[in-house]
Design a protein around this motif. Structure first.
Motif, PDB file in Angstrom:
ATOM      1  N   VAL A   1       0.196  -4.146  30.253  1.00  0.00           N
ATOM      2  CA  VAL A   1       0.857  -4.084  31.376  1.00  0.00           C
ATOM      3  C   VAL A   1       2.195  -3.712  31.388  1.00  0.00           C
ATOM      4  N   ASP A   2       2.762  -2.662  31.903  1.00  0.00           N
ATOM      5  CA  ASP A   2       3.958  -2.676  31.819  1.00  0.00           C
ATOM      6  C   ASP A   2       4.746  -2.748  33.316  1.00  0.00           C
ATOM      7  N   SER A   3       5.474  -3.897  33.228  1.00  0.00           N
ATOM      8  CA  SER A   3       5.955  -4.318  34.480  1.00  0.00           C
ATOM      9  C   SER A   3       7.311  -4.093  34.750  1.00  0.00           C
ATOM     10  N   SER A   4       8.178  -3.293  33.723  1.00  0.00           N
ATOM     11  CA  SER A   4       9.315  -3.233  33.809  1.00  0.00           C
ATOM     12  C   SER A   4       9.764  -2.176  34.778  1.00  0.00           C
ATOM     13  N   ASP A   5      11.174  -2.507  35.348  1.00  0.00           N
ATOM     14  CA  ASP A   5      11.544  -1.474  36.633  1.00  0.00           C
ATOM     15  C   ASP A   5      11.944  -0.153  35.880  1.00  0.00           C
ATOM     16  N   VAL A   6      11.620   0.703  36.816  1.00  0.00           N
ATOM     17  CA  VAL A   6      12.061   2.029  36.437  1.00  0.00           C
ATOM     18  C   VAL A   6      13.238   2.135  36.335  1.00  0.00           C
ATOM     19  N   ALA A   7      14.127   2.509  35.113  1.00  0.00           N
ATOM     20  CA  ALA A   7      15.648   2.798  35.073  1.00  0.00           C
ATOM     21  C   ALA A   7      15.990   4.021  36.031  1.00  0.00           C
ATOM     22  N   GLU A   8      17.215   3.889  36.728  1.00  0.00           N
ATOM     23  CA  GLU A   8      17.340   4.941  37.578  1.00  0.00           C
ATOM     24  C   GLU A   8      18.005   6.134  36.677  1.00  0.00           C
ATOM     25  N   SER A   9      17.478   7.188  37.079  1.00  0.00           N
ATOM     26  CA  SER A   9      17.860   8.416  36.277  1.00  0.00           C
ATOM     27  C   SER A   9      18.765   9.448  37.202  1.00  0.00           C
ATOM     28  N   TRP A  10      19.796  10.239  36.509  1.00  0.00           N
ATOM     29  CA  TRP A  10      20.539  11.141  37.175  1.00  0.00           C
ATOM     30  C   TRP A  10      20.224  12.403  36.663  1.00  0.00           C
ATOM     31  N   ASP A  11      19.854  13.358  37.809  1.00  0.00           N
ATOM     32  CA  ASP A  11      19.764  14.613  37.608  1.00  0.00           C
ATOM     33  C   ASP A  11      21.072  15.333  37.262  1.00  0.00           C
ATOM     34  N   ILE A  12      21.073  16.072  35.962  1.00  0.00           N
ATOM     35  CA  ILE A  12      22.518  16.607  35.583  1.00  0.00           C
ATOM     36  C   ILE A  12      22.651  17.618  36.570  1.00  0.00           C
ATOM     37  N   TYR A  13      21.925  18.429  36.978  1.00  0.00           N
ATOM     38  CA  TYR A  13      22.022  19.839  37.666  1.00  0.00           C
ATOM     39  C   TYR A  13      22.836  19.391  38.971  1.00  0.00           C
ATOM     40  N   ALA A  14      21.959  18.437  39.894  1.00  0.00           N
ATOM     41  CA  ALA A  14      22.567  17.806  41.002  1.00  0.00           C
ATOM     42  C   ALA A  14      23.849  17.113  40.896  1.00  0.00           C
ATOM     43  N   THR A  15      23.907  16.453  39.817  1.00  0.00           N
ATOM     44  CA  THR A  15      25.315  15.555  39.713  1.00  0.00           C
ATOM     45  C   THR A  15      26.410  16.687  39.592  1.00  0.00           C
ATOM     46  N   MET A  16      26.265  17.833  38.806  1.00  0.00           N
ATOM     47  CA  MET A  16      27.300  18.834  38.790  1.00  0.00           C
ATOM     48  C   MET A  16      27.269  19.736  40.037  1.00  0.00           C
ATOM     49  N   PHE A  17      26.464  20.054  40.644  1.00  0.00           N
ATOM     50  CA  PHE A  17      26.378  21.338  41.376  1.00  0.00           C
ATOM     51  C   PHE A  17      26.043  20.899  43.019  1.00  0.00           C
ATOM     52  N   GLY A  18      25.319  19.586  43.049  1.00  0.00           N
ATOM     53  CA  GLY A  18      24.974  19.117  44.523  1.00  0.00           C
ATOM     54  C   GLY A  18      23.375  19.316  44.719  1.00  0.00           C
ATOM     55  N   GLY A  19      23.039  19.135  45.894  1.00  0.00           N
ATOM     56  CA  GLY A  19      21.521  19.159  46.155  1.00  0.00           C
ATOM     57  C   GLY A  19      20.920  17.772  45.794  1.00  0.00           C
ATOM     58  N   ILE A  20      19.724  17.573  46.429  1.00  0.00           N
ATOM     59  CA  ILE A  20      18.765  16.429  46.098  1.00  0.00           C
ATOM     60  C   ILE A  20      17.578  17.010  45.460  1.00  0.00           C
ATOM     61  N   PRO A  21      17.312  16.354  44.270  1.00  0.00           N
ATOM     62  CA  PRO A  21      16.383  16.776  43.332  1.00  0.00           C
ATOM     63  C   PRO A  21      14.844  16.503  44.190  1.00  0.00           C
ATOM     64  N   ASN A  22      14.143  17.469  44.405  1.00  0.00           N
ATOM     65  CA  ASN A  22      12.675  17.189  44.800  1.00  0.00           C
ATOM     66  C   ASN A  22      11.899  16.143  44.196  1.00  0.00           C
ATOM     67  N   ALA A  23      12.179  15.917  42.736  1.00  0.00           N
ATOM     68  CA  ALA A  23      11.276  14.845  41.955  1.00  0.00           C
ATOM     69  C   ALA A  23      11.816  13.662  42.458  1.00  0.00           C
ATOM     70  N   GLU A  24      13.101  13.259  42.931  1.00  0.00           N
ATOM     71  CA  GLU A  24      13.388  12.115  43.438  1.00  0.00           C
ATOM     72  C   GLU A  24      13.129  11.730  44.774  1.00  0.00           C
ATOM     73  N   ILE A  25      12.939  12.881  45.664  1.00  0.00           N
ATOM     74  CA  ILE A  25      12.356  12.599  46.890  1.00  0.00           C
ATOM     75  C   ILE A  25      10.913  12.281  46.876  1.00  0.00           C
ATOM     76  N   GLU A  26      10.151  12.974  45.945  1.00  0.00           N
ATOM     77  CA  GLU A  26       8.724  12.430  45.524  1.00  0.00           C
ATOM     78  C   GLU A  26       8.370  11.293  45.267  1.00  0.00           C
ATOM     79  N   LEU A  27       9.445  10.431  44.759  1.00  0.00           N
ATOM     80  CA  LEU A  27       9.380   8.961  44.596  1.00  0.00           C
ATOM     81  C   LEU A  27       9.246   8.205  45.832  1.00  0.00           C
ATOM     82  N   LEU A  28       9.278   8.914  46.771  1.00  0.00           N
ATOM     83  CA  LEU A  28       9.159   8.157  48.181  1.00  0.00           C
ATOM     84  C   LEU A  28       7.736   8.644  48.593  1.00  0.00           C
TER      85      LEU A  28
END
Length: 917
Positions: A473-500
């Motif tokens: 059982v892996d109960s560790s918290d998911v480490a927060e990741s940063w999308d490199i493209y969105a960090t540089m150029f903006g926009g909200i990654p669909n993958a992170e929206i999908e986490l909700l």
């Protein structure tokens, strides 16, 4: 006072009284005397039910064989009138430690043969330790007398479910354990852990007519008793539960027996032994007749919290039936020896739960072999990882292992419950919702992401029988990741929206309302106000409406369950019934966590159940009762218990004041609010002073509060320096008085100095010095200083001090009057008013907290969306542009600087660096 208040009072007093005696030793004295009081009161109660009068009781003497025999046949013991707890109290100053020694000695002599195993030597620890209560008979007598007074108010009748005695006993044991250090804390299993183990066992044993339970390392007996209480919820006759216990420390062995007897368990159902569980297995025979009494002990459930990794002697135990099938635990760690002992004693359809250190899951050598055999024999049903620091005296990680002799399957359920807890002082504590979730997961054999997993024997074999929970059982918290493209150029990654995704499943239209996608893996926020957009969403409105509909008649349900049935409902079963009702209402509603709902219920249930116990025991009239509010105050350097007003027995004063006495309560609160405002105004004035103005004695050492006397003194000095034409004229008149000028001179002065309002001075003709001085003071105090000046602020401070003094007096008088009016109001409540107040105390808070759940979920979503938007709001390109603009601005400012030839060369080089040249 209710049982919680009484227990708290006794603990606080006992902890003060024990002085230099170790907590673990002092517990033996206070718990021993509580048990003696129980036996004494029990004898009086039984005899009175049998028709004995007070005069008959006085004839209870040891020389009367008939009375002795009668008591022994009814109770299993005999206590003479001279040795009754109530008689000790009546002796007053004539009481001495000798009375206790004589009574305990007599008790040991007069136990009936049939009850020897229950009562024999039960007071030995108390009897041998009396000398530690003082250096002399006098000091020992004083210590014991204080103890007797402390516990004399504990009710011992245990009517219905109002188990005050058991609650206080458990409360004291847990507090002594928490304060006793590592070794002394070993004898106590925290109630929440006991409750978890008991619910697992009780679920397995549902539907059985007779149940036998056994704790081979019983300590205080609390774990065994908790199991019994949980099992009793599913059995018609509590007398069909038999308790076996074994404990090798004599003082804790005595605690086990006392605890079981005081819970009203009949002696025939109590089988307790003082002995070393590992060295001497449960005696299979009666010492008096071994041949004909040989009976192996196999029970329905074994529960234990043995000492962790204890040394033991495994020599000459190869043929011991407890171990020979599985292997021998190493001599340095007896953990598996205890486990195999427990497993040996359960019936084929029985169950066991045991608390062990985490290391038993992966340590090798002999323990690895035992682990393999347990897996291959399908004995292990579940492994539960508990939070760290949950036991008194140790912070090591622990587990609960659930085992059975025969199971229809071979899968093992792993549960990582290490993150389900709340902080409680120095320790972590399982909440009711944490326990409920674990029990439900075991019962349903559920695999839950990040929490539990049902693992096949094949997988465990592949892991070489290593049962360490993180492997499965892996109960560790998911480490927060940063999308490199969105960090540089903006926009909200669909993958992170999908986490909700849970929200998007519940609100299928909402994602498209909030986000606009341009065909790339990125989206942009489509609304200006996230909170408003979510609140206005038809999906969200439907969600809230569905919840409200589901709980539309919930208040009425609680009213019918709690209010209408308060006199006869089964308190121990009612919480479970209400929780099932809540679960049924939310079953089809997405996003609602049923365990959070269960915790909301449990949070309120503690006060509801306490009130129900009082009402069922003392009658409905108890709702119209008030009690003296006893508090501890210092007097002559000593703690003394004194009365500080009154307190509602069931109905809180505050509830009455906010409902039936609104006007009076509002008046008091208005005064108190103004006092708070004055304190805030003091702070504002002080903060407005300059550092130079703060110099002086009118502020305290920290410069955060006024010193009233010094403020007034300072203001007086300021007033004396104040000047005006009228004041100058009055000072001149005072000089005439001092020079003892005649009347005509004074009249002439009065006529010439029209700048003075002579009519404002009491008298006519010439004026006395005192009257003139009073006028000067009035003019000074009426002097208007420039706004925001230091002097004006001090005037304001003094004005606030005068107002505060009057307000405090008024507020105190009003509060005292309201307190007495509340007391009178409660004592004169109508039945209808009392019922309405119970409704407000029990039902309204629970209903409100449940109805707040959808709002909390929506707020969480709003927060998550806003955080996601803010995460990529400032891009790397934005930062680069800002940096370049800042560099250019700084370079331009450098051009304006003046300096020497060398300064200019240095600045020029710095400009080149800024420009990246």
């Amino acid at each position: 006072m209710n049982k919680q208040q009484l227990a708290s009072k006794i603990w606080e007093s006992a902890n003060r009284m024990r002085s230099k005696i170790e907590a673990n030793e002092y517990k033996d004295y206070i718990l021993g005397f509580i048990f003696y009081k129980f036996l004494s009161d029990e004898e009086i109660g039984v005899l009175r039910k049998d028709g004995w009068t007070d005069e008959d009781l006085k004839k209870l003497v040891e020389s009367d064989d008939e009375s002795v025999g009668y008591c022994q046949s009814r109770l299993g013991y005999f206590i003479s009138y001279e040795n009754l707890f109530t008689t000790w109290l009546k002796k007053g100053k004539d009481f001495s430690v000798a009375n206790v020694r004589d009574a305990l000695s007599a008790f040991s002599r007069l136990i009936s043969d049939s009850h020897k195993k229950v009562f024999n030597k039960i007071f030995d620890t108390l009897q041998t330790g009396l000398s530690k209560l003082g250096d002399s008979a006098g000091s020992q007598t004083k210590a014991i007398s204080d103890l007797l007074q402390l516990i004399k108010d504990i009710p011992m009748d245990g009517k219905q479910d109002y188990d005050v005695l058991g609650f206080i006993y458990e409360y004291l044991i847990s507090n002594f354990a928490a304060n006793a250090g590592k070794k002394a804390g070993e004898f106590y299993t925290p109630h929440e852990v006991s409750l978890l183990m008991s619910e697992i066992v009780a679920n397995h044993l549902k539907g059985r007519e007779k149940i036998e339970i056994y704790d081979p390392t019983s300590g205080s007996g609390s774990l065994l008793i908790t199991i019994g209480k949980s099992v009793a919820k599913y059995i018609e006759n509590k007398k069909n539960i038999k308790y076996y216990a074994q404990e090798w420390k004599e003082n804790t062995y005595n605690l086990t027996r006392m605890n079981l007897v005081m819970r009203g368990i009949i002696p025939d159902n109590i089988v307790v032994r003082c002995g070393d569980t590992l060295e001497d297995d449960w005696p299979l025979f009666d010492d008096a007749d071994p041949a004909r009494t040989y009976t192996p002990l196999y029970v329905d459930a074994v529960v234990s919290n043995p000492p962790y990794s204890q040394h033991w002697d495994p020599s000459n135990k190869d043929t011991d039936p407890r171990y020979k099938r599985y292997g021998m635990a190493p001599k340095s760690k007896a953990d598996y020896a205890f486990l195999l002992h427990d497993l040996y004693h359960i019936k084929p359809d029985g169950i066991m739960t045991i608390v062990l250190p985490h290391g038993v899951l992966f340590r090798g050598s002999e323990e690895g072999k035992i682990r393999k055999n347990l897996i291959e024999n399908n004995n292990i049903e579940a492994i539960i990882g508990l939070p760290a620091n949950i036991f008194f005296g140790t912070g090591i990680p622990t587990i609960i292992m659930v085992l059975r002799q025969k199971r229809p399957d071979s899968d093992v359920l792993f549960i990582d419950a290490s993150k389900g807890f709340i902080k409680a002082g120095k320790n972590n504590k399982l909440q009711a919702s944490d326990i409920k979730k674990i029990v439900d997961t075991i019962e349903g054999k559920k695999t839950i992401d990040k929490y539990s997993r049902l693992v096949t024997k094949k997988t465990i074999r592949e892991n070489d029988y290593n049962l360490n929970i993180p492997r499965y059982v892996d109960s560790s918290d998911v480490a927060e990741s940063w999308d490199i493209y969105a960090t540089m150029f903006g926009g909200i990654p669909n993958a992170e929206i999908e986490l909700l995704k849970d929200y998007w499943t519940a609100f299928p239209q909402l994602r498209n309302v909030l986000f606009q996608n341009d065909g790339t893996p990125y989206s942009s926020l489509a609304v200006s106000d996230v909170k408003k957009a979510i609140s206005d969403s038809s999906d969200v409105k439907d969600f809230i409406r569905t919840f409200e509909t589901a709980f539309n008649d919930f208040d009425g349900y609680l009213d019918s369950e709690l209010i209408e049935k308060m006199q006869e409902l089964n308190i121990t079963q009612e919480e479970a019934a209400i929780s099932e009702n809540i679960f049924g209402r939310i079953a089809a509603i997405p996003l609602i966590d049923k365990y959070k709902a269960y915790q909301l219920l449990d949070d309120e249930w503690s006060k509801i159940s306490t009130d129900l116990e009082i009402i069922q025991t003392e009658g409905f009239a108890s709702t119209k009762q008030v009690d003296p509010n006893m508090v501890i105050k210092k007097k002559d350097g000593k703690d003394e218990e004194v009365q500080d007003g009154w307190i509602g027995h069931v109905i809180p004063f505050e509830l009455v004041q906010t409902t039936l006495l609104k006007e009076q309560s509002a008046e008091v609160k208005a005064k108190e609010k103004r006092l708070e405002d004055i304190t805030a105004e003091y702070t504002e004035i002080i903060e407005s002073f300059s550092e130079e103005e703060k110099v002086g004695d009118f502020l305290n050492d920290d410069n955060d509060a006024f010193v009233p006397a010094e403020v007034r003194k300072k203001l007086k000095e300021i007033y004396e320096d104040a000047d005006s034409p009228e004041l100058s004229g009055l000072y001149g008149y005072l000089s005439l008085i001092d020079k003892k000028e005649n009347k005509s001179a004074k009249l002439q002065y009065i006529a010439e100095h029209t700048e003075v309002d002579w009519s404002a001075i009491e008298g006519s003709g010439v004026y006395a010095k005192g009257k003139v001085t009073a006028r000067i003071k009035a003019l000074q105090e009426g002097y208007t200083f420039p706004e925001d000046s230091f002097e004006a602020k001090l005037v304001q401070a003094v004005s606030l001090m005068d107002e505060e003094k009057d307000l405090k007096k008024e507020a105190k008088e009003l509060a005292a009057a309201l307190h007495l009016l509340t007391k009178k109001t409660i004592e004169n409540l109508s039945d209808e008013q009392a019922l309405e107040l119970l409704w407000l105390k029990w039902i309204s808070p629970l209903s409100a907290s449940l109805h707040a759940m959808p709002v909390s979920i929506i707020n969480d979503l709003v927060h998550s969306i806003q955080a996601l938007v803010e995460k990529y709001a400032v891009t790397g390109l934005d930062l680069e542009t800002q940096i370049k603009e800042s560099e250019a601005s700084l370079s331009a400012m450098i051009d304006d600087l003046q300096g020497s030839e060398y300064d200019r060369k240095g600045l020029s080089e710095f400009q080149s660096l800024l420009k990246g040249e």
